[in-house]
Design a protein around this motif. Structure first.
Motif, PDB file in Angstrom:
ATOM      1  N   ARG B 274       0.852  -1.190   0.000  1.00 14.30           N
ATOM      2  CA  ARG B 274       0.000   0.000   0.000  1.00 14.30           C
ATOM      3  C   ARG B 274       0.890   1.244   0.000  1.00 14.30           C
ATOM      4  NH1 ARG B 274      -4.334  -1.630   4.786  1.00 14.30           N
ATOM      5  NH2 ARG B 274      -2.459  -1.337   6.057  1.00 14.30           N
ATOM      6  N   LEU B 276       1.209   5.038   0.378  1.00 14.26           N
ATOM      7  CA  LEU B 276       0.388   6.039   1.073  1.00 14.26           C
ATOM      8  C   LEU B 276       0.344   7.354   0.309  1.00 14.26           C
ATOM      9  CD1 LEU B 276       0.672   3.827   3.178  1.00 14.26           C
ATOM     10  CD2 LEU B 276       1.081   5.575   4.908  1.00 14.26           C
ATOM     11  N   PRO B 277      -0.708   8.119   0.522  1.00 11.53           N
ATOM     12  CA  PRO B 277      -0.794   9.418  -0.146  1.00 11.53           C
ATOM     13  C   PRO B 277       0.329  10.348   0.306  1.00 11.53           C
ATOM     14  CG  PRO B 277      -2.769   8.991   1.204  1.00 11.53           C
ATOM     15  CD  PRO B 277      -1.880   7.813   1.349  1.00 11.53           C
ATOM     16  N   SER B 280       1.653  11.318   3.962  1.00  7.66           N
ATOM     17  CA  SER B 280       1.358  10.268   4.951  1.00  7.66           C
ATOM     18  C   SER B 280       2.512   9.274   5.021  1.00  7.66           C
ATOM     19  CB  SER B 280       0.077   9.515   4.566  1.00  7.66           C
ATOM     20  OG  SER B 280      -1.047  10.337   4.731  1.00  7.66           O
ATOM     21  N   PHE B 281       2.751   8.787   6.218  1.00  5.97           N
ATOM     22  CA  PHE B 281       3.817   7.815   6.415  1.00  5.97           C
ATOM     23  C   PHE B 281       3.298   6.677   7.281  1.00  5.97           C
ATOM     24  CE2 PHE B 281       5.692  11.703   5.140  1.00  5.97           C
ATOM     25  CZ  PHE B 281       6.608  11.292   4.186  1.00  5.97           C
ATOM     26  N   PRO B 282       3.870   5.509   7.113  1.00 14.35           N
ATOM     27  CA  PRO B 282       3.301   4.347   7.797  1.00 14.35           C
ATOM     28  C   PRO B 282       3.643   4.291   9.276  1.00 14.35           C
ATOM     29  CG  PRO B 282       5.170   3.676   6.454  1.00 14.35           C
ATOM     30  CD  PRO B 282       4.963   5.147   6.209  1.00 14.35           C
ATOM     31  N   THR B 298       8.979  10.720   0.368  1.00 17.78           N
ATOM     32  CA  THR B 298       9.021  12.153   0.127  1.00 17.78           C
ATOM     33  C   THR B 298      10.452  12.574  -0.203  1.00 17.78           C
ATOM     34  OG1 THR B 298       8.236  14.313   0.888  1.00 17.78           O
ATOM     35  CG2 THR B 298       9.475  12.992   2.476  1.00 17.78           C
TER      36      THR B 298
END
Lengths: 346, 346, 346, 346
Positions: B274, B276-277, B280-282, B298
């Motif tokens: 997945r 992430l947008p 966002s970070f996991p 990023t």
């Protein structure tokens, strides 16, 4: 006995100051303020203080606070600090400010990361309160800007390398990890037990955390040139502790043993910096509740990178303990007075 | 129904395999072994299995195990695996080995990090079982070397960058963090609750962790050139989860949005990755118990570095879940079968 | 496929319902509401759902919700539930309510512990949804009041003793312990990580917790006489789990072995109650994420007291799992459907 | 300066003694022993001591130890203590023994719960070292049996009730909970992080824990009659802390306010017992690292039961702190010397 005030005592830094000051033989806490809990006994907010602190929390009226204290610790959010500190100074009081408001030399830097500064003229006289970097300036200071927790841990870890010029300063990467108390005591869903527990995550990814310019300011001064680093903080499911793992390319041919020796000599005589033997690295568990910064260093010989691991308790050496250390220097007390407690383990 | 054996079932990977296989509709667990607990019901060792697993733990007698099972998961320490796997193969069984014994293409690399290999001739036929990298090779394989937990997390995070050639591969630094279950279930003081709890520390500092050559092998294959990285693992006070924060200098002019798009397209269609947008970070908390690898990416525009954060559950995507995923591919089951459980949160 | 709605999905019970329903083969989630997060994707609030739940959170408009669903789970605070449930019922929908609003037979009891009831006439038709106590009544019910977490754990532990009349019901003391998720997801200082972590404390001491009348209602029905107990809940620094240690004087001469046999026979055939062998006692760790209630029982022969230890996952058997179990019964699905996941350990 | 030895310093009690003694102004630690780590610096075993303890761990040779110290703390397992204590006494040394070997008045009781006593003749002269119960006897003692952690917490909580005769002593139930450090530092699978974390469970259910006879001995002495209680310990996933929830039927008509007053008067002047205001109950978090016992008390008026909640840090008031308190009494130091540290919170 020195009379001290703790302004903003309902946060974790405030209660840690009260814990440490309770054990300081030359100090009496004469005033404790909290806007949200004024009128209540401080021991009702923090039951750890029961039986030892009878004080009531007061409203923050700067003149009244100044009347009661010789030295004032401001444990307020940024902005709130600079609203009251000038009054304290005008009334001749000495101040250790634990917010970010007096940590920057350059108001423009502060303003680009925080907000308009209310008294930029004070930045020139404020001293960045990291004793292991500028002890001599702290002694006579009237206003000390107590460093941030990440900057304390990172700068102490990198200082010997930067000062000795043995790394390429364009290659510094700091991967930092903090316990949850660093996020403060505000009622936010993000900091609920069930949100934080059993999880590990980064935040402020991409060079956007406010402690970054503070670190760069000090490293640049140490290096004698502008230093720009990558800095990524993470949240660890534990109460206390910061650990920074810092990477840089070596600019000199140094072995792990050379580096351990270099660090050991650099920090010889420092009461609160412990350089670990070669092959040992710090754990936050070993500085929990104590004012130490533990440092381990080695070389990844395959890639030519030095790796420094430094650890502190964010509430002690990263906040309240360092503030007491600064007070000791400012007031001529032995530097370790009230700070000789060993870490609580387990 | 496919009959499977779990060899070495008294560790955390073993019980996790049993948990996942219980929910797999095409599989029946026909044999469970444990040297130290042979003769006892497996549900006595792991009370989570009570009422659902009636099996007794057996001694590891390779021929008998092979008679009972079509496919064998070996969840043994390295060396112990290569002592029995050849027998399974000779008897025509398929094997997913969760040790390090069949992960390396080059016996010399294995031997310099582990010990002499007992059957190096099998390395050529063993497939490195990371489906998102080499799905097609896994399908027909008789022997799959299930990847390590750190390599799974790291390689999935870096694969798009390395494959697309958008980073300078000499600048890769991986700062990784793992929960405690990665240290296994052996009775060691170092892994006691009170030693680990409320502390954070690195280990294997300086490029000495055994997962390093595994990561470099795969990244080098992806890059088409020899890649050498810095890799530092840390221990997080939590049960499960690995998070890798990877840094590298961008070799192309890409914005954060470009990178998120690149990753999204690269992993489009992958059921367990997945992306992430942007922004966002996991967190490991969001993959706990699930087979996902969550990735955020990023750019630190000030320093020109890309930062990738990837997170998995070390016992699921980093071990037992990936093993089941490999079994699904090998046996023609839908790849997600038995693996569609969502993460347990909180 | 049964269409179900989850009303009030931004709390821990809501997300747990979504996790469990995702694995239920006969159900599709057609509507998810949250007042505070309406308009946002549910997977943004709970990243565990990413890639598996595409739904947006909706405002709670009862008629629209009823249009979309056959059965509705209301995971709202008390009072909020009874404001909408009558509409659902009027429109012919079946409801499993996870609040306290429909758990009491007697409106006066509800009102003395909570507040005025808005539709007391529904209490007569609502069924207390504890399948191991009143399975037959649940099957045809239109409205099920899903039990509280402490009552579920306590009643299942004491039921065999009370039904068989082997204890003196005036001597029952229940010392209960819960993980933090039981306190909900509201932004309160008391539930911050640093307030809860590394501490253990009671709350609601002295017979004032709202789950007390619920436990007494059901035990009295089972005993055929009014039962009054002492009940003290405590907070454990962990995410999930409830464990109740219950004490009572034996009214019959029973050995530990007799009691284990009595419990075993009483719960024979129950898919979610596991009676442990003599000398074994449950841990919340062994039911984490699973719908089991584990029970151990013995006698303190020196004092003639029976001690029952029962454990559940408060979010599963104590809330969302039990709600799904009730749905299964109401809709004619196999009782264990969607609930056969084993506990996550470690 | 008093020279003291810490015998058995590689466990959690040992390192806690070293932490506390470091802050004691009248004491110098002249000898530290550990069989398993003899020859290594103690700061290598416990890095918290780095820079403050230069000592090497020695073998336990009783005569040599006695030569070096005036007072000896034996922090050994039971049995190991009684093998060396007689030598210390014969050589005129004073001893605070932290094992169970000198806690019992009656050798037969010791032997039925532990094993044959090697020097039962010493039991008559040994004093049970709970200062709040028998301060006067501790002052002149040569040998003090330092109480167990559960007994300390339980007895302090029940003492006022038993002494004043306001409860029915046949109805006492103690439900106790302990952090993991109470289980010691041995390398056992049961105490691994992943086995303990995120779980809560009882142990020693049914009146079989070895601290039970110790509690009953002291309560019986206080009551002036034989008292038999039910006692169930539980394991909490946290490092430190014990909390006991005690229940008994009131034998007098007392309100919650009456009880709080009774406790307050009973413990007035005690430096380490804090009776909480009505409606407040203790948390282990508020005594972490401190020598306090916090007590809250109320009545469950519906059932006529008194409920006492008492909390200590098992390693401080439950072990090392109490040992130092005993030493202070024995040596004429102020009772709180070296013990005035406040709890570490968070």
């Amino acid at each position: 006995m020195l009379k001290v005030a703790v302004v903003g005592a309902s946060g974790y830094t405030g209660v840690e100051l009260l814990r440490l000051l309770h054990g300081h033989p030359e100090v009496t806490v004469s005033c404790v303020t909290s806007e949200q809990n004024a009128g209540r006994p401080v021991a009702e907010i923090f039951p750890t203080l029961r039986g030892r602190y009878a004080q009531q929390l007061e409203n923050l009226e700067p003149v009244r606070v100044a009347e009661k204290a010789d030295l004032i610790f401001t444990a307020l959010p940024h902005k709130a600090a600079m609203e009251v500190v000038p009054t304290f100074l005008k009334l001749g009081k000495r101040v250790v400010d634990l917010s970010a408001d007096y940590r920057f030399n350059d108001a423009a830097v502060y303003e680009s990361w925080y907000e308009p500064h209310l008294n930029p003229e004070l930045l020139g006289q404020a001293v960045y309160g990291l004793p292991e970097v500028r002890r001599a300036e702290i002694v006579p200071a009237q206003l000390v800007g107590n460093p941030g927790c990440y900057p304390t841990c990172t700068i102490l870890g990198l200082q010997p390398l930067v000062r000795q010029g043995v790394i390429d300063p364009t290659t510094v990467i700091v991967d930092a990890k903090s316990g949850v108390s660093g996020a403060g005591r505000g009622a936010k869903v993000d900091n609920l037990y069930c949100e934080v527990n059993e999880g590990f995550k980064p935040y402020g990814v991409g060079g956007v955390h406010r402690h970054l310019p503070e670190i760069e300011q000090e490293l640049s001064l140490l290096a004698g040139e502008q230093v720009m680093i990558s800095f990524t903080p993470h949240l660890v499911p534990m109460d206390r502790g910061i650990l920074a793992t810092s990477y840089a390319r070596l600019a000199a041919d140094l072995s792990p043993a050379d580096l351990v020796r270099l660090f050991g000599e650099f920090y010889a005589g420092e009461p609160f910096v412990r350089v670990l033997p070669q092959g040992s690295f710090p754990s936050t568990a070993h500085v929990r509740g104590a004012n130490f910064c533990d440092i381990g260093v080695t070389v990844d010989t395959r890639t030519g990178r030095v790796i420094v691991v430094s650890a502190i308790d964010n509430l002690v050496k990263g906040a309240a303990g360092q503030a007491v250390q600064n007070m000791n220097l400012m007031c001529g007390f032995p530097e370790t007075m009230g700070l000789d407690g060993l870490a609580l383990f387990p």
